[in-house]
Design a protein around this motif. Sequence first.
Motif, short mmCIF file in Angstrom:
data_model
loop_
_atom_site.label_atom_id
_atom_site.label_comp_id
_atom_site.label_asym_id
_atom_site.label_seq_id
_atom_site.Cartn_x
_atom_site.Cartn_y
_atom_site.Cartn_z
N GLY A 20 70.63 -61.40 93.18
CA GLY A 20 71.13 -62.72 92.18
C GLY A 20 69.95 -63.44 92.33
N PHE A 21 69.58 -64.32 92.17
CA PHE A 21 68.89 -65.72 92.42
C PHE A 21 68.79 -65.87 93.97
N THR A 22 67.25 -66.27 93.75
CA THR A 22 66.84 -65.66 95.34
C THR A 22 65.87 -66.84 95.72
N ALA A 23 65.78 -67.65 97.31
CA ALA A 23 64.43 -68.52 96.91
C ALA A 23 63.36 -67.88 97.12
N THR A 24 62.62 -67.06 96.64
CA THR A 24 61.16 -66.47 96.64
C THR A 24 60.35 -67.45 95.60
N ASP A 25 59.54 -66.72 95.72
CA ASP A 25 57.56 -66.84 94.55
C ASP A 25 57.85 -66.32 93.20
N LEU A 26 59.04 -65.34 92.92
CA LEU A 26 58.37 -64.74 91.84
C LEU A 26 59.07 -65.51 90.61
N ARG A 27 60.02 -66.40 91.05
CA ARG A 27 60.21 -67.12 89.56
C ARG A 27 59.34 -68.26 89.61
N LYS A 28 58.87 -69.03 90.54
CA LYS A 28 56.87 -69.82 90.49
C LYS A 28 56.21 -69.41 90.10
N ASN A 29 55.94 -67.62 90.43
CA ASN A 29 55.13 -67.18 90.12
C ASN A 29 55.14 -66.33 88.97
N ALA A 30 55.93 -66.70 88.11
CA ALA A 30 56.24 -65.86 86.42
C ALA A 30 54.94 -66.77 85.57
N LEU A 31 54.76 -65.41 85.06
CA LEU A 31 53.85 -65.66 83.80
C LEU A 31 55.10 -66.41 82.48
N VAL A 32 53.95 -66.44 81.87
CA VAL A 32 54.56 -66.83 80.41
C VAL A 32 53.81 -66.34 79.40
N GLY A 33 53.98 -65.88 77.68
CA GLY A 33 53.53 -65.08 77.05
C GLY A 33 52.26 -65.01 76.84
N ASP A 34 51.31 -65.78 77.70
CA ASP A 34 50.33 -65.31 76.90
C ASP A 34 49.49 -65.47 78.58
N ALA A 35 50.57 -64.60 79.40
CA ALA A 35 49.94 -63.93 81.08
C ALA A 35 49.45 -65.09 82.02
N ALA A 36 49.39 -66.62 81.33
CA ALA A 36 49.21 -67.82 82.02
C ALA A 36 50.50 -68.06 83.67
N ALA A 37 50.12 -68.62 84.47
CA ALA A 37 50.67 -69.28 85.38
C ALA A 37 52.29 -70.18 84.71
N ALA A 38 53.29 -69.65 84.35
CA ALA A 38 54.21 -69.94 84.64
C ALA A 38 54.41 -72.23 84.49
N ARG A 39 54.61 -72.43 83.55
CA ARG A 39 55.46 -73.72 83.87
C ARG A 39 56.57 -73.59 85.02
N PRO A 40 56.70 -75.02 85.91
CA PRO A 40 57.71 -74.83 87.10
C PRO A 40 58.64 -74.16 86.21
N PRO A 41 59.91 -73.52 87.56
CA PRO A 41 60.63 -72.70 86.68
C PRO A 41 62.06 -73.32 86.77
N LEU A 42 63.38 -73.09 85.90
CA LEU A 42 64.02 -74.03 85.22
C LEU A 42 64.98 -73.84 87.02
N ALA A 43 66.42 -74.98 87.03
CA ALA A 43 67.15 -74.93 88.12
C ALA A 43 68.07 -73.41 87.48
N MET A 44 68.56 -73.03 88.19
CA MET A 44 68.90 -71.65 88.75
C MET A 44 70.35 -71.42 88.68
N GLY A 45 71.25 -72.85 89.50
CA GLY A 45 72.27 -72.41 90.09
C GLY A 45 72.14 -72.14 91.69
N ARG A 46 73.06 -71.54 92.24
CA ARG A 46 73.27 -71.52 93.48
C ARG A 46 71.90 -70.07 93.97
N VAL A 47 71.12 -70.22 94.77
CA VAL A 47 70.28 -69.44 95.31
C VAL A 47 70.37 -69.63 96.43
N ALA A 48 70.04 -67.58 97.24
CA ALA A 48 70.35 -66.73 98.45
C ALA A 48 69.08 -66.97 98.60
N SER A 49 69.10 -67.23 100.33
CA SER A 49 68.06 -66.96 100.42
C SER A 49 67.25 -65.92 100.94
#
Length: 279
Positions: free
Chosen positions: A193-222
């Motif tokens: 499920g949602f895990t505390a990693t850099d995957l969401r933080k470093n997500a791409l946006v539509g033009d392949a640039a670095a994404a805006r800050p990630p949205l809250a995803m609820g409970r996050v596992a370590s």
Amino acid sequence: MPHKVFHSKVFERKVVLVTGGCAGIGRALVMRFAQAGARLVILDLQQSELDFLVQHLRDQFNAEALGLACDVADAAAVNQAVALASERFGGIDVLINNAGITHRSTFSETDLAVFQRVMAVNYFGALHCTLAAFDSLVNRHGQVIVLSSLSGFAPLLYRSAYNASKHALHGLFETLRYELKGSGVNVMLVCPGFTATDLRKNALVGDAAAARPPLAMGRVASAQDVAEEIYQAAIKRKRLLVLSNVNWRARLLARYFPRLFERALLPRMSGLKPERNRS
């Protein structure tokens, strides 16, 4: 979560290759298998980070480790890395296809380059590594572990490329599992499920640039908790490990009650605020 198994020698001296091993779940897996006495081959993009991690493993666990800079989307680079690993350690016993990237953008706003890059890393990266290590895994009756996602069975909004890559992984590795029946090779798909990693933080946006800050995803596992669950499942050579914060509900609703899934779980899983989910 405390470690449940300290005495197990299942992976002692086994050669475990982890892609994307310098951060997040990959790094936690490297640490866990090092603790179990495995010899590690770590693939990631930055050699300086790899060197630091290899030294850390030696200092903390007296572990044998080889860190190789490699973009898993590059088949030739993967072949070279696996050849170097086999030359150093004699072969591969466990392949953990962990490297992955994601994006956050609507389908219509997502450039083709984003679809291609996400698929190149998430799908073809796992394919390249498995092809390169295949003979060794068969000869050693080894194990392939593939990091998928809850989106492999339950879609997430604004992740069309990511969702597609995870569905492709399931199609590939479920077929491979059937073809390897009786060979002694285990194939395990892991759906965290949602895990505390850099995957969401470093997500791409539509033009392949670095994404805006990630949205809250609820409970996050370590990452450590997820790695421990994967380690325990690898000892048991499981076929499927689902570690989702909504686990069976998402699987059940997405498959059998899709309309209810769309109303009850899809917005929250996709990080949408309740007021934006009005029908």
